[in-house]
Design a protein around this motif. Structure first.
Motif, short mmCIF file in Angstrom:
data_model
loop_
_atom_site.label_atom_id
_atom_site.label_comp_id
_atom_site.label_asym_id
_atom_site.label_seq_id
_atom_site.Cartn_x
_atom_site.Cartn_y
_atom_site.Cartn_z
N LYS A 14 0.71 -9.81 -1.99
CA LYS A 14 -0.67 -10.26 -2.05
C LYS A 14 -1.58 -9.27 -1.33
O LYS A 14 -1.33 -8.88 -0.20
N LEU A 15 -2.66 -8.87 -2.03
CA LEU A 15 -3.70 -8.05 -1.43
C LEU A 15 -4.73 -8.93 -0.76
O LEU A 15 -4.93 -10.08 -1.17
N LYS A 16 -5.40 -8.39 0.23
CA LYS A 16 -6.58 -9.06 0.76
C LYS A 16 -7.67 -8.89 -0.29
O LYS A 16 -7.71 -7.87 -1.00
N PRO A 17 -8.56 -9.87 -0.43
CA PRO A 17 -9.58 -9.80 -1.47
C PRO A 17 -10.42 -8.52 -1.41
O PRO A 17 -10.81 -8.07 -0.33
N GLY A 18 -10.65 -7.94 -2.58
CA GLY A 18 -11.53 -6.78 -2.70
C GLY A 18 -10.88 -5.44 -2.45
O GLY A 18 -11.57 -4.43 -2.40
N PHE A 19 -9.57 -5.38 -2.30
CA PHE A 19 -8.91 -4.12 -1.97
C PHE A 19 -8.10 -3.52 -3.11
O PHE A 19 -7.28 -2.63 -2.89
N GLY A 20 -8.31 -3.95 -4.34
CA GLY A 20 -7.57 -3.43 -5.48
C GLY A 20 -7.75 -1.93 -5.66
O GLY A 20 -6.77 -1.20 -5.85
N GLU A 21 -8.99 -1.46 -5.61
CA GLU A 21 -9.23 -0.02 -5.78
C GLU A 21 -8.62 0.80 -4.65
O GLU A 21 -8.06 1.87 -4.88
N GLU A 22 -8.71 0.31 -3.44
CA GLU A 22 -8.14 1.03 -2.30
C GLU A 22 -6.62 1.08 -2.39
O GLU A 22 -6.00 2.10 -2.09
N ALA B 295 -1.19 -2.18 6.06
CA ALA B 295 -1.35 -3.51 6.66
C ALA B 295 -2.79 -4.02 6.65
O ALA B 295 -3.01 -5.23 6.62
N ASP B 296 -3.76 -3.12 6.66
CA ASP B 296 -5.15 -3.58 6.70
C ASP B 296 -5.65 -4.11 5.36
O ASP B 296 -6.71 -4.75 5.31
N ILE B 297 -4.91 -3.89 4.28
CA ILE B 297 -5.38 -4.34 2.97
C ILE B 297 -4.44 -5.33 2.28
O ILE B 297 -4.72 -5.78 1.17
N MET B 298 -3.34 -5.67 2.94
CA MET B 298 -2.35 -6.58 2.35
C MET B 298 -2.00 -7.71 3.30
O MET B 298 -2.19 -7.59 4.51
N GLU B 299 -1.46 -8.79 2.74
CA GLU B 299 -0.89 -9.83 3.58
C GLU B 299 0.47 -9.32 4.06
O GLU B 299 1.30 -8.90 3.25
N VAL B 300 0.66 -9.32 5.38
CA VAL B 300 1.87 -8.74 5.96
C VAL B 300 2.51 -9.70 6.96
O VAL B 300 1.88 -10.61 7.47
N ASN B 301 3.78 -9.41 7.25
CA ASN B 301 4.52 -10.12 8.29
C ASN B 301 4.20 -9.51 9.65
O ASN B 301 3.49 -8.51 9.74
N ALA B 302 4.74 -10.09 10.71
CA ALA B 302 4.48 -9.61 12.07
C ALA B 302 4.86 -8.15 12.27
O ALA B 302 4.25 -7.45 13.07
N ASP B 303 5.86 -7.65 11.53
CA ASP B 303 6.30 -6.25 11.66
C ASP B 303 5.56 -5.31 10.70
O ASP B 303 5.95 -4.17 10.52
N ASN B 304 4.49 -5.80 10.07
CA ASN B 304 3.68 -5.07 9.09
C ASN B 304 4.33 -4.94 7.72
O ASN B 304 3.73 -4.36 6.82
N SER B 305 5.53 -5.45 7.53
CA SER B 305 6.14 -5.41 6.19
C SER B 305 5.31 -6.32 5.29
O SER B 305 4.80 -7.35 5.73
N PRO B 306 5.16 -5.93 4.03
CA PRO B 306 4.40 -6.80 3.14
C PRO B 306 5.09 -8.13 2.93
O PRO B 306 6.32 -8.19 2.83
N LYS B 307 4.30 -9.20 2.90
CA LYS B 307 4.87 -10.49 2.53
C LYS B 307 5.27 -10.36 1.07
O LYS B 307 4.44 -10.08 0.21
N SER B 308 6.53 -10.51 0.81
CA SER B 308 7.10 -10.26 -0.51
C SER B 308 7.93 -11.46 -0.95
O SER B 308 8.75 -11.95 -0.19
N ILE B 309 7.70 -11.90 -2.17
CA ILE B 309 8.44 -13.03 -2.72
C ILE B 309 9.26 -12.54 -3.90
O ILE B 309 8.68 -12.05 -4.89
N PRO B 310 10.59 -12.61 -3.82
CA PRO B 310 11.41 -12.18 -4.95
C PRO B 310 11.18 -13.09 -6.15
O PRO B 310 10.95 -14.29 -6.00
N LEU B 311 11.26 -12.49 -7.33
CA LEU B 311 11.10 -13.24 -8.57
C LEU B 311 12.39 -13.21 -9.36
O LEU B 311 13.07 -12.19 -9.41
N GLU B 312 12.70 -14.32 -9.98
CA GLU B 312 13.92 -14.43 -10.78
C GLU B 312 13.63 -14.01 -12.22
O GLU B 312 12.64 -14.45 -12.82
N MET B 313 14.48 -13.16 -12.77
CA MET B 313 14.34 -12.78 -14.17
C MET B 313 14.77 -13.96 -15.04
O MET B 313 15.86 -14.51 -14.85
#
Length: 102
Positions: free
Chosen positions: A8-16, A79-97
């Motif tokens: 997930k991006l923070k709103p308005g940061f698609g171009e960046e 980290a300044d433009i995405m939703e991240v965890n405490a260690d700055n890793s992006p919050k990531s949700i695996p998807l099932e094929m």
């Protein structure tokens, strides 16, 4: 193995986000390839600021590279433009094929 996940991006940061990835660090690109990550694409749903990523892996998951200094610096850079965890890793949700047409 092909995997997909969403972030997930923070709103308005698609171009960046796009700008930063168009200038991806050569050392990060090389690290991913050295760890058997290939055919890596990220798509943006501009209505929801959701990123959808798909990558081919022939070894470790790119998510397993979090201890690497290059990856940790990239996470901090993003980290300044995405939703991240405490260690700055992006919050990531695996998807099932659920379907694949070959």
């Amino acid at each position: 193995m092909k995997i997909a996940f969403k972030m997930k991006l923070k709103p308005g940061f698609g171009e960046e986000y796009t700008r930063r990835h168009n200038q991806i660090w050569p050392e990060l690109s090389a690290l991913l390839k050295e760890n058997s990550v290939s055919d890596y694409s990220i798509f943006l749903d501009e209505e929801t600021d959701t990123l959808f990523a798909v990558q081919q892996q022939n070894g470790n998951s790119s998510q397993d590279l979090g201890a690497n200094e290059i990856v940790r610096k990239w996470w901090a850079y993003m980290a300044d433009i995405m939703e991240v965890n405490a260690d700055n890793s992006p919050k990531s949700i695996p998807l099932e094929m659920v379907f694949h047409l070959d």
